[in-house]
Design an enzyme around this catalytic site. Structure first.
Site, short mmCIF file in Angstrom:
data_model
loop_
_atom_site.label_atom_id
_atom_site.label_comp_id
_atom_site.label_asym_id
_atom_site.label_seq_id
_atom_site.Cartn_x
_atom_site.Cartn_y
_atom_site.Cartn_z
N ASP A 63 31.51 37.46 37.08
CA ASP A 63 31.86 37.82 38.45
C ASP A 63 30.59 38.02 39.27
O ASP A 63 29.77 38.87 38.96
CB ASP A 63 32.67 39.12 38.38
CG ASP A 63 33.22 39.49 39.74
OD1 ASP A 63 34.07 38.74 40.23
OD2 ASP A 63 32.79 40.50 40.31
N THR A 96 32.61 35.55 45.48
CA THR A 96 31.37 36.32 45.57
C THR A 96 30.16 35.51 45.11
O THR A 96 29.08 35.65 45.65
CB THR A 96 31.47 37.61 44.74
OG1 THR A 96 31.83 37.28 43.40
CG2 THR A 96 32.51 38.54 45.31
N THR A 97 30.35 34.67 44.08
CA THR A 97 29.25 33.82 43.66
C THR A 97 28.97 32.81 44.77
O THR A 97 27.82 32.56 45.14
CB THR A 97 29.60 33.07 42.36
OG1 THR A 97 30.22 33.99 41.46
CG2 THR A 97 28.37 32.50 41.71
N ASP A 388 40.47 40.22 41.21
CA ASP A 388 40.26 39.03 42.04
C ASP A 388 41.56 38.28 42.25
O ASP A 388 41.88 37.85 43.35
CB ASP A 388 39.25 38.07 41.36
CG ASP A 388 37.82 38.61 41.43
OD1 ASP A 388 37.65 39.77 41.88
OD2 ASP A 388 36.90 37.89 41.02
#
Ligand code: ADP
Ligand code: MG
Length: 543
Positions: A63, A96-97, A388
């Protein structure tokens, strides 16, 4: 700095100041380095990171937000990128990445433009216009979903969990996630605060369950209290069954033993009055946010009342919502109307520990996902992945719009932006073009992480998108470029929009900085705290 020959000192001694090009270069470098550090985690074949903190605690995760959070960076710009991922996580729960990778790519392209002599303000302006256009394009390529289209919602959950450790169970978990979201849906949409996630190591992920109601990691406080209550009448109390310090604030001057006895009796009386109140209003279950003293436990047990102490405030609020109870502070004012209800409340062993289940609540817009898994590391990562997935499914139920994944939306936007760039006469054209090229990083890295040849993939994708095939992307699992519509890889439109716009905003902000003034204590941009390079040449610690 001097005035008529007299130097004027305005900064504290030891303050490091870097200006102009140097400051900008250092910051850009730091941004790029941190974003490069997590690119290998992108996509379904992205690798996991194992992070060990200074206490030796281990986190294994894929994550983006978690990796960045655990990296414990010191450079202010690196911290800024970490914040970026965190806010992406809070706003939309996924991507998020992607947001960190994009911020790095926008900076890389900006660096190239700076090298060819373009002024940062021109780049900022170009990026700003490109972003606006990009968001329009995404809106155009997005498609509508019906809010209760289970099969689409499942695919969205699976896509989001697909890149995590737990992906082998994603089919099973996706159903739980969709059930949970639909269970708490109201006319006003979905608030995922109504979905509680509890975890307990033991068994495996396939033993993860959805409970209609609330699960607390708590036990009944006294062994002789009932462990199961049907038709529960529930009192929620946020003060303690103990004599609070303020009630006996004065100093005690005890001169003979009978006074002490009196004092203790009075204390007991106060507690007994509180318990009696619970009995009088007819409650058979009490959740208390504070402590419950031995004597109170004993009295409650004698009356056959189940009691639980030190319940978290957030759980008290969830209990209030689900059972219809009012949280009471002053017990003496409590009435029957303050009680909530539940079909049953029971304590059941999960793994080695007892947990409390509050089920069949009348305002049942509250559910709990109880995660089971081999080890703490697994349940922790499962919790992140389920979080998520809950977010993405909520996003789609609430906004009703999706895009297909695999880098296809980024590619589509990139292709449109390249055409759009031609409409600019000045140097902004180059900045818009650079922005478009930066977006290609997403399919490129997806390809890279699956061992495909990134350049071949890009050539193929560019040609598809020039022909207007805007759903073409990379399928890392099958190692091919394909129409992602046929792959079931689906994401909420808001995740893409948020990632592009906030990565771009971050890059623009970094590009506007031309002066870094750092006090000695903070270490400042460019170097370890107090180290020789403080405020200096490069983001060395990330290399
Ligand atoms: P993030 O933290 O940004 O969500 P992920 O590691 O979850 O990062 O990767 C998300 C990216 O991977 C998205 O661009 C998404 O479209 C892509 N992706 C996820 N699963 C697949 C898949 N099965 N096939 C193709 N692309 C996928
Ligand atoms: Mg993801």
């Amino acid at each position: 700095m001097s005035l008529a020959g007299t130097p004027i000192i305005i900064l504290k001694e030891g303050t490091q100041r870097t200006r102009g090009r140097d400051a900008l270069r250092n910051n850009i470098r730091a941004g790029i380095i941190i974003s490069d550090a997590i690119r290998s985690a992108l996509g379904p074949l992205g690798r996991d990171k194992m992070l060990v903190d200074s206490f030796g605690d281990v986190v294994i995760t894929n994550d983006g937000a978690t990796i960045l959070k655990e990296m414990d960076v010191t450079h202010p710009i690196a911290k800024f990128i970490v914040e970026l991922a965190k806010s992406q996580d809070q706003e939309v729960g996924d991507g998020t990445t992607t947001v960190a990778v994009l911020a790095g790519e926008f900076l890389k392209k900006a660096e190239e433009l700076l090298d060819s002599g373009i002024h940062p303000s021109v780049i900022v302006e170009g990026y700003r216009m490109a972003t606006k256009k990009a968001l329009e394009v995404i809106e155009e390529i997005g498609t509508d979903v019906k809010e209760d289209d289970r099969s689409i919602l499942r695919k969205i959950a699976i896509t989001s969990m697909g890149s995590k450790v737990i992906s082998t169970y994603s089919d099973y978990l996706a159903d739980l996630v969709v059930d949970a979201v639909l269970a708490v849906k109201t006319e006003k949409g979905v608030d995922i605060d109504n979905i509680k996630v509890e975890k307990k190591a033991g068994e495996d992920l396939s033993n993860t369950h959805l409970i209609k109601g609330i699960v607390l990691d708590k036990e009944v406080v006294h062994p002789s209290m009932p462990k199961k209550v049907e038709n529960a009448k529930i009192a929620l109390v946020d003060s303690g069954f103990e004599v609070s310090k303020t009630e006996f604030n004065a100093e005690l001057n005890i001169t003979d033993p009978s006074q002490l006895q009196q004092f203790i009796e009075r204390e007991t009386e106060i507690i007994a009055e509180k318990v009696q109140k619970i009995v009088d209003v007819g409650a058979n279950v009490v959740f208390c946010q504070k402590g419950i003293e031995d004597i109170a436990q004993h009295l409650l047990a004698k009356k056959g009342i189940m009691a639980v102490r030190r319940v978290k405030k957030s759980d008290m609020e969830k209990l209030a919502k689900a059972t219809g109870a009012h949280i009471v502070t002053e017990l003496k004012d409590m009435t029957e109307d303050d009680l909530g209800s539940a079909g049953k409340v029971h304590q059941t062993k999960i793994g080695d520990d007892d947990m409390l289940f509050i089920e069949d609540t009348p305002y049942s817009k509250s559910v709990t996902i109880l995660i089971r898994g081999g080890t703490e590391l697994v349940v922790d990562e499962a919790e992140r992945a389920i979080h998520d997935a809950l977010c993405v499914v909520r996003n789609v139920v609430n906004t009703g719009k999706i895009v297909v994944g695999g880098g296809s939306p980024e590619m589509a936007v990139s292709a449109k932006l390249l055409k759009y760039a031609d409409s600019f006469k000045g140097k902004e054209q180059l900045a818009v073009r650079a922005f478009a090229e930066a977006l290609e990083a997403i399919p490129r890295i997806l390809a890279e992480n699956s061992g495909m040849e990134p350049l071949d993939v890009l050539v193929e994708l560019r040609s598809a998108h020039q022909q207007g095939k805007h759903t073409f992307g990379v399928n890392p699992l099958e190692r091919k470029v394909m129409d992602m519509k046929d792959s079931g890889v689906i994401e909420p439109i808001v995740v893409k929009k948020q990632a592009i716009s906030s990565a771009s905003e971050a890059a623009q902000m970094i590009l506007r900085i031309d002066d870094v003034i750092a006090s000695k204590e903070t270490g400042g941009a460019g170097g370890p705290p107090g180290g020789p390079g403080a405020g200096g040449e490069d983001g060395g610690e990330f290399d």
